[in-house]
Design an enzyme around this catalytic site. Sequence first.
Site, PDB file in Angstrom:
ATOM      1  N   HIS A 430      71.795  45.268  30.025  1.00 56.31           N
ATOM      2  CA  HIS A 430      70.763  45.450  29.005  1.00 56.31           C
ATOM      3  C   HIS A 430      69.393  45.751  29.613  1.00 56.31           C
ATOM      4  O   HIS A 430      68.513  46.286  28.925  1.00 56.31           O
ATOM      5  CB  HIS A 430      70.677  44.200  28.130  1.00 56.31           C
ATOM      6  CG  HIS A 430      70.426  44.509  26.682  1.00 56.31           C
ATOM      7  ND1 HIS A 430      71.345  45.149  25.878  1.00 56.31           N
ATOM      8  CD2 HIS A 430      69.340  44.289  25.894  1.00 56.31           C
ATOM      9  CE1 HIS A 430      70.856  45.287  24.660  1.00 56.31           C
ATOM     10  NE2 HIS A 430      69.634  44.785  24.647  1.00 56.31           N
ATOM     11  N   HIS A 456      67.684  51.259  17.134  1.00 54.98           N
ATOM     12  CA  HIS A 456      67.180  50.032  16.516  1.00 54.98           C
ATOM     13  C   HIS A 456      66.864  50.264  15.038  1.00 54.98           C
ATOM     14  O   HIS A 456      66.357  51.319  14.669  1.00 54.98           O
ATOM     15  CB  HIS A 456      65.909  49.554  17.214  1.00 54.98           C
ATOM     16  CG  HIS A 456      66.161  48.973  18.570  1.00 54.98           C
ATOM     17  ND1 HIS A 456      65.198  48.916  19.551  1.00 54.98           N
ATOM     18  CD2 HIS A 456      67.275  48.417  19.120  1.00 54.98           C
ATOM     19  CE1 HIS A 456      65.692  48.350  20.640  1.00 54.98           C
ATOM     20  NE2 HIS A 456      66.957  48.053  20.399  1.00 54.98           N
ATOM     21  N   TYR A 465      61.200  45.315  23.617  1.00 49.63           N
ATOM     22  CA  TYR A 465      61.780  45.931  24.809  1.00 49.63           C
ATOM     23  C   TYR A 465      60.720  46.470  25.762  1.00 49.63           C
ATOM     24  O   TYR A 465      61.030  46.869  26.878  1.00 49.63           O
ATOM     25  CB  TYR A 465      62.709  47.087  24.391  1.00 49.63           C
ATOM     26  CG  TYR A 465      64.084  46.655  23.956  1.00 49.63           C
ATOM     27  CD1 TYR A 465      64.259  45.671  22.997  1.00 49.63           C
ATOM     28  CD2 TYR A 465      65.221  47.227  24.512  1.00 49.63           C
ATOM     29  CE1 TYR A 465      65.512  45.275  22.599  1.00 49.63           C
ATOM     30  CE2 TYR A 465      66.497  46.836  24.115  1.00 49.63           C
ATOM     31  CZ  TYR A 465      66.625  45.870  23.153  1.00 49.63           C
ATOM     32  OH  TYR A 465      67.874  45.474  22.764  1.00 49.63           O
TER      33      TYR A 465
END
Length: 481
Positions: A430, A456, A465
Amino acid sequence: MSALYNNYQLPASLKTGSAVGRHISRIHEAVSNPALSYINSLAATNTTGGRANARFMLERFCRFLIGGSVNKMDWLVLLTDPNLTQRAIAGFLRYKAQQKAFYTGRRVDVEQPYLNMHLTPVIEGIHAVARAAINAGYLTESQWAQSVSQLSKSDLDSIEPLEYGWLPESMPAFTPVISEDEISLTAHQALEGFSTFCITSCIHRFDWDGLLTAPVVKATISEYLDQGVILNGEKERDYSPATADNLFRMIRGVAEHHWLAENITVERLQRIKAIKLPRGSRKTSGRYISYQDLDKILNIASTHPNPVRAIRDQAIFSVLYETGLRRSEIISLSMGCIDWSRGCINIIGKGNKERNIYFDQNGEMIKKLNNWLSVRNSIMTTDTNIAKEPIFCGISKSKVPTGKKISTQTINDICKWLSQHGFHRTISPHDFRHSLATNLLSQNFDLLSVSQVLGHSSLSTTQRYDQRGEESLRQTIVRRI
């Protein structure tokens, strides 16, 4: 739910009965239980998330309120009949395989239903309970002489498995006391899981209607969060704000499904949704991977003793870094997903949402990917389903691509391999998504575009993020002019 008769035999209707009847029973139970109905409404994923994450969090929440399942079942019924123990173990492992398939959207392997199911921790936990029963005088050595310690997965194929919830919950005379250091953590977890299989999970047995009123929900969640994360009997840390938000979101989802079943009024539902929890925040858990870090990663990957894997892993890391694909998305990447003429990857990702990701057709990623495909194509099938062939496949011990789809665990393992062979820190798959978001935002792409690339639903998720924060803060120093 089936019940065990006094002679410890299952009802004939379930032994020989209709699979359709059992299926209808499971559907009715899922609909009548708002938590199960909510869990079933979520997406199946190949990673932790969706149904699996909701099941885990809600089970832990219910266990906090009503206690664990180990002390709620009559162990003496089980321990005095080794054959029954074996049947329960077989049923438990088969049930785990079914649940895993349900959460990931796959099917159970009919030929090998116990594949990847861990037998040893279950046996370790049951032996610990048997020792506690013997020490307490509820069980004799002779009664437990016919041990299950030698039970193997191959033996389970010949054993008739018991059904989920075969043993009624009771107030047993004997409750095992097993210290935390007596058996491994894995065995403790397996024992709790085995107990929930026998008497059903805490989610099944919880009084959801009694919880789902606004004052009770608020007080209960606050009490649960105040407890924090317990380790070795002591509070280790508070739950993070994200965990608190996730739990409350799930409770709201359960309440909504209770309303859909016409068990609560819309006013009662709205009062629950109006609850406000204390706010908080944490730094993002993602770690930024710079372009210099990527070069180091590719260099380390190139040193793998299996040259075919070295080429594949370099391609995987390059694609992860430049596209930000999730683990489940990159393992599902097929030949038909890439439009080479447009420089575009078409992905159906989390939540069954489709998106396009564009790439530099002359970039380093394409070079690494073409290197791999030149090896991969040597074993490519020539049938009409070539577009469905996975791009990234396994590699045999003889250093030949197998053509079989890899798993999300493979992606985890190749990231772990980096830190074991010279990379200066641990990274996760990730982290590549966080890095792509940071790079795009650093190049002044707007937040909406970055959100669409990552797939998203919410811009606030994309904001989390962004790893530019620390570097930007270093520049925000007041200087005398």
